[in-house]
Design a protein around this motif. Structure first.
Motif: not given
Length: 426
Positions: A188-208
């Motif tokens: 479901x798209x909401x699960x995709x968003x949830x996974x990105x927000x939770x699991x993608x927080x640190x990689x996105x922060x580090x990339x930034x």
């Protein structure tokens, strides 16, 4: 063998590589001879423990590399080069030790995933610390005065260009982790968003933060190779999934990717400042690299076969100084071209031997992309990092710094171990 023996071996091969990301965190002390010798000894010890207790046996290539290394050190001992370059020979051997540890650990796909992420967390944490340190005290680097590059981010290195290479590596590692998160299927798209927000927080922060640090170093080549590495990895991943029929796009994923791109673009606007723009404007007028290349290329001809030995750069530099280039050369601590510097110190023989060890590892990773079905993003990211470091090495010397070389060797080992595992479900 008792039932406890495999458990002990497994625990050691799992545990010994875990110390490597921590041992390879670049600090000022890591670039001093004493620290390089001490940390190299740690790397040798970890490698020995891993080889002894690992259920996997090394390929013949590490044995060949070890033979070449012993011969290389034996030649240095015979020539009397160890008196000034012992720490560099130790650091070179530590590169092989860390690569071997990563290779043995890489046979376990799940372990590779954890080690990659822990290495990313270590590098990402350093990126955040360096950014905050520069924002709070731009004239200092973690409380210490800098002899040069005083207006550019250089922490924890003295050289801003070296920092650009390192944080470029962290940016590509972060992008690889983020790509894996974005490409994972979801019901479901909401699960995709949830996974990105939770699991993608640190990689996105580090990339930034890593990308912002590259910009704050005001390294023109560093920014260019980092952007090229990120674009190459992204395009390579998209093409691979398209050819395999696994490219699936959704509004959630497109929105997440757009948000990440917007954040990076905003960071570029906010952190670039006038210094990078000024350096880009005068790039065509800056001929210092040309002068250095001409001077050190002529120095290679003095000892073309065996070179002058590791640790000999300062002596060679004094040897080739002329009235015309004295003002520039006397302020240099490296040739600003890793290939030229290796020819200066290792000669043609040493360069060929190094190529016979490194090139098969890179080729193994590349060929492994055709065998592996999972975790190939890490392998592509490693190859992009090799290209990033190699391209920046044409005009700078980051890989000459032990900590950067060790970090690269560690990633090469992980990717090579993953590549030879073949088509498995792990």
């Amino acid at each position: 063998m008792s039932r406890r023996a495999p458990s002990l071996a497994a625990s050691l091969v799992w545990a010994s590589p875990l110390a490597v990301p921590l041992a390879t965190i670049p600090l000022y002390g890591g670039d001093t001879p004493a620290a390089a010798l001490a940390l190299s000894a740690v790397a040798f010890l970890l490698a020995a423990i891993t080889v002894i207790f690992s259920p996997q046996r090394p390929m013949q290539l590490p044995l060949i590399g070890a033979f070449f290394y012993v011969a290389f050190v034996g030649l240095a001992r015979y020539q009397g080069w160890l008196s000034s370059g012992a720490h560099e020979y130790a650091a070179l051997g530590a590169c092989g030790a860390l690569c071997l540890i990563g290779y043995l650990a890489g046979h376990n796909g799940r372990l590779v995933e954890r080690l990659w992420q822990w290495s990313l967390w270590a590098g990402g944490a350093l990126a955040i610390a360096a950014f905050l340190d520069f924002a709070l005290e731009p004239d200092l680097s973690f409380g210490r005065a800098r002899p040069y590059h005083t207006e550019r981010l250089a922490a924890p290195f003295l050289s801003s260009n070296t920092a650009a290479t390192f944080y470029g590596i962290i940016a590509v590692m972060s992008a690889a982790e983020l790509i894996r998160i974005l490409s994972a299927p979801a019901d479901h798209p909401l699960k995709t968003v949830e996974r990105i927000v939770v699991r993608g927080l640190f990689p996105t922060t580090y990339l930034l933060f890593a990308f912002a640090n590259v910009i704050l170093t005001a390294s023109r080549a560093g920014l260019l190779v980092t952007v090229a590495g990120l674009l190459l990895l992204t395009g390579w991943e998209l093409l691979s999934r398209l050819l395999r029929g696994r490219l699936t796009l959704s509004l959630a994923k497109l929105g997440a990717a757009g948000a990440v791109t917007s954040i990076i673009a905003g960071a570029l606007f906010l952190t670039s400042g006038e210094l990078l723009q000024d350096r880009l404007a005068i790039a065509a007028e800056d001929d210092t690299r040309i002068v250095l290349l001409q001077a050190y290329a002529s120095a290679v001809e003095l000892e073309p076969a065996l070179g002058h030995g590791l640790g000999s750069f300062a002596w060679v530099n004094d040897l080739i100084v002329t009235p015309d280039n004295a003002d520039l050369l006397q302020t240099q601590g490296a040739a600003h071209n890793v290939y030229l510097q290796w020819l200066l110190q290792g000669g043609l023989v040493g360069t060929i031997l190094l190529g016979l060890v490194v090139l098969p590892i890179v080729l193994t990773i590349f060929l492994g992309l055709g065998r592996r079905r999972r975790r190939t993003t890490y392998m592509r990211a490693t190859l992009c990092i090799v290209l990033l470091v190699g391209a920046h090495g044409m005009v700078d010397y980051a890989v000459e710094i032990p900590m950067v070389a060790w970090w690269l060797s560690w990633l090469l080992g992980l990717a090579a171990g993953l590549a030879v595992k073949g088509r498995t479900a792990s």
